[in-house]
Design an enzyme around this catalytic site. Sequence first.
Site, PDB file in Angstrom:
ATOM      1  CB  THR A   1      -1.140  -0.076   0.909  1.00 19.04           C
ATOM      2  OG1 THR A   1      -1.554  -1.222   1.624  1.00 19.04           O
ATOM      3  CG2 THR A   1      -1.700   1.157   1.735  1.00 19.04           C
TER       4      THR A   1
ATOM      5  CD  GLU B   1       1.648  -1.401   4.642  1.00 23.58           C
ATOM      6  OE1 GLU B   1       1.452  -1.179   3.162  1.00 23.58           O
ATOM      7  OE2 GLU B   1       1.693  -1.282   5.241  1.00 23.58           O
TER       8      GLU B   1
ATOM      9  CE  LYS C   1       9.815   7.015   2.025  1.00 23.55           C
ATOM     10  NZ  LYS C   1       8.627   6.664   1.296  1.00 23.55           N
TER      11      LYS C   1
HETATM   12  C1  5RP Z   1       1.221   2.360   3.650  1.00 23.78           C
HETATM   13  C2  5RP Z   1       2.863   1.836   4.176  1.00 23.78           C
HETATM   14  C3  5RP Z   1       3.151   2.101   3.160  1.00 23.78           C
HETATM   15  O1  5RP Z   1       3.906   1.553   2.830  1.00 23.78           O
HETATM   16  C4  5RP Z   1       4.567   3.393   3.233  1.00 23.78           C
HETATM   17  O2  5RP Z   1       3.681   3.940   4.705  1.00 23.78           O
HETATM   18  C5  5RP Z   1       5.010   3.776   2.456  1.00 23.78           C
HETATM   19  O3  5RP Z   1       4.735   5.025   1.791  1.00 23.78           O
HETATM   20  P1  5RP Z   1       4.886   6.164   0.290  1.00 23.78           P
HETATM   21  O4  5RP Z   1       4.940   4.858  -0.448  1.00 23.78           O
HETATM   22  O5  5RP Z   1       3.616   6.332   0.075  1.00 23.78           O
HETATM   23  O6  5RP Z   1       5.948   6.795   0.471  1.00 23.78           O
HETATM   24  O7  5RP Z   1       3.104   1.175   5.222  1.00 23.78           O
HETATM   25  O8  5RP Z   1       0.581   1.141   5.466  1.00 23.78           O
END
Ligand code: 5RP
Length: 227
Positions: free
Chosen positions: A32, A107, A125
């Site tokens: 997600t 997830e 990240k």
């Molecule tokens: C959702 C998640 C996403 O993987 C995480 O927040 C990263 O999101 P993005 O790709 O929008 O930076 O854990 O629950």
Amino acid sequence: MSSSLTQDELKTLVGQAALAYVVPGQLVGVGTGSTVNKFIDALATIKDQITGAVSSSEASTARLLALGIPVLDANDAGELAVYIDGADEIDHAGYMIKGGGAALTREKIVAAQSKTFVCIADESKLVDALGAFAVPVEVIPMATARIMRQFARMGGQASLRLKDGAPLVTDNGQHILDVRGLRILKPLDFESEVNQWPGVVTVGVFAHQRAQVCLLGTAAGVKTLTF
Ligand code: 5RP
């Protein structure tokens, strides 16, 4: 490659690179978030080569279905070869903080039934130690205050995540705490401890379900990290 790629372009790059991990003729686990949305868009271009997806959120399910990719219930899917998902932080051992999109519980469920977790993320990240990003924790509402006090005893400041001025309600009908001020030096121990507190549905540290591969979007292109 130009060093002026935007974060959005980096997400597109890693989303497309993840197609290399999709096993033809099989189901794929789908996470997600905004990076995964790029993966879903790329997956649509090879949808005839897979049998479908197991999704980790209502949002991803809606996007998959809109692009004509069948979505199966996790209970009907058996073990998956691969799970593709983003992260809020990932360290050099493949341990992650996840749940910025509030989908952490599903997830972790889909990750747990998958052989290989491929994390797709832009280079912002990658961290040396988890904890600068507030740790999301899905909680049963009646336990919220006690869990907040437990985090305070650990040195963390937990706050209830809001949406439009009211507590955010997850796909599972529960609430999310975001916990700041923690430096998570032992992710496996931290995850095990918090997960057994009564009222915690899932803590957003993914150590037992860490990534085996990270496709990291950098100014120099997609870097593959293996753990
Ligand atoms: C959702 C998640 C996403 O993987 C995480 O927040 C990263 O999101 P993005 O790709 O929008 O930076 O854990 O629950």
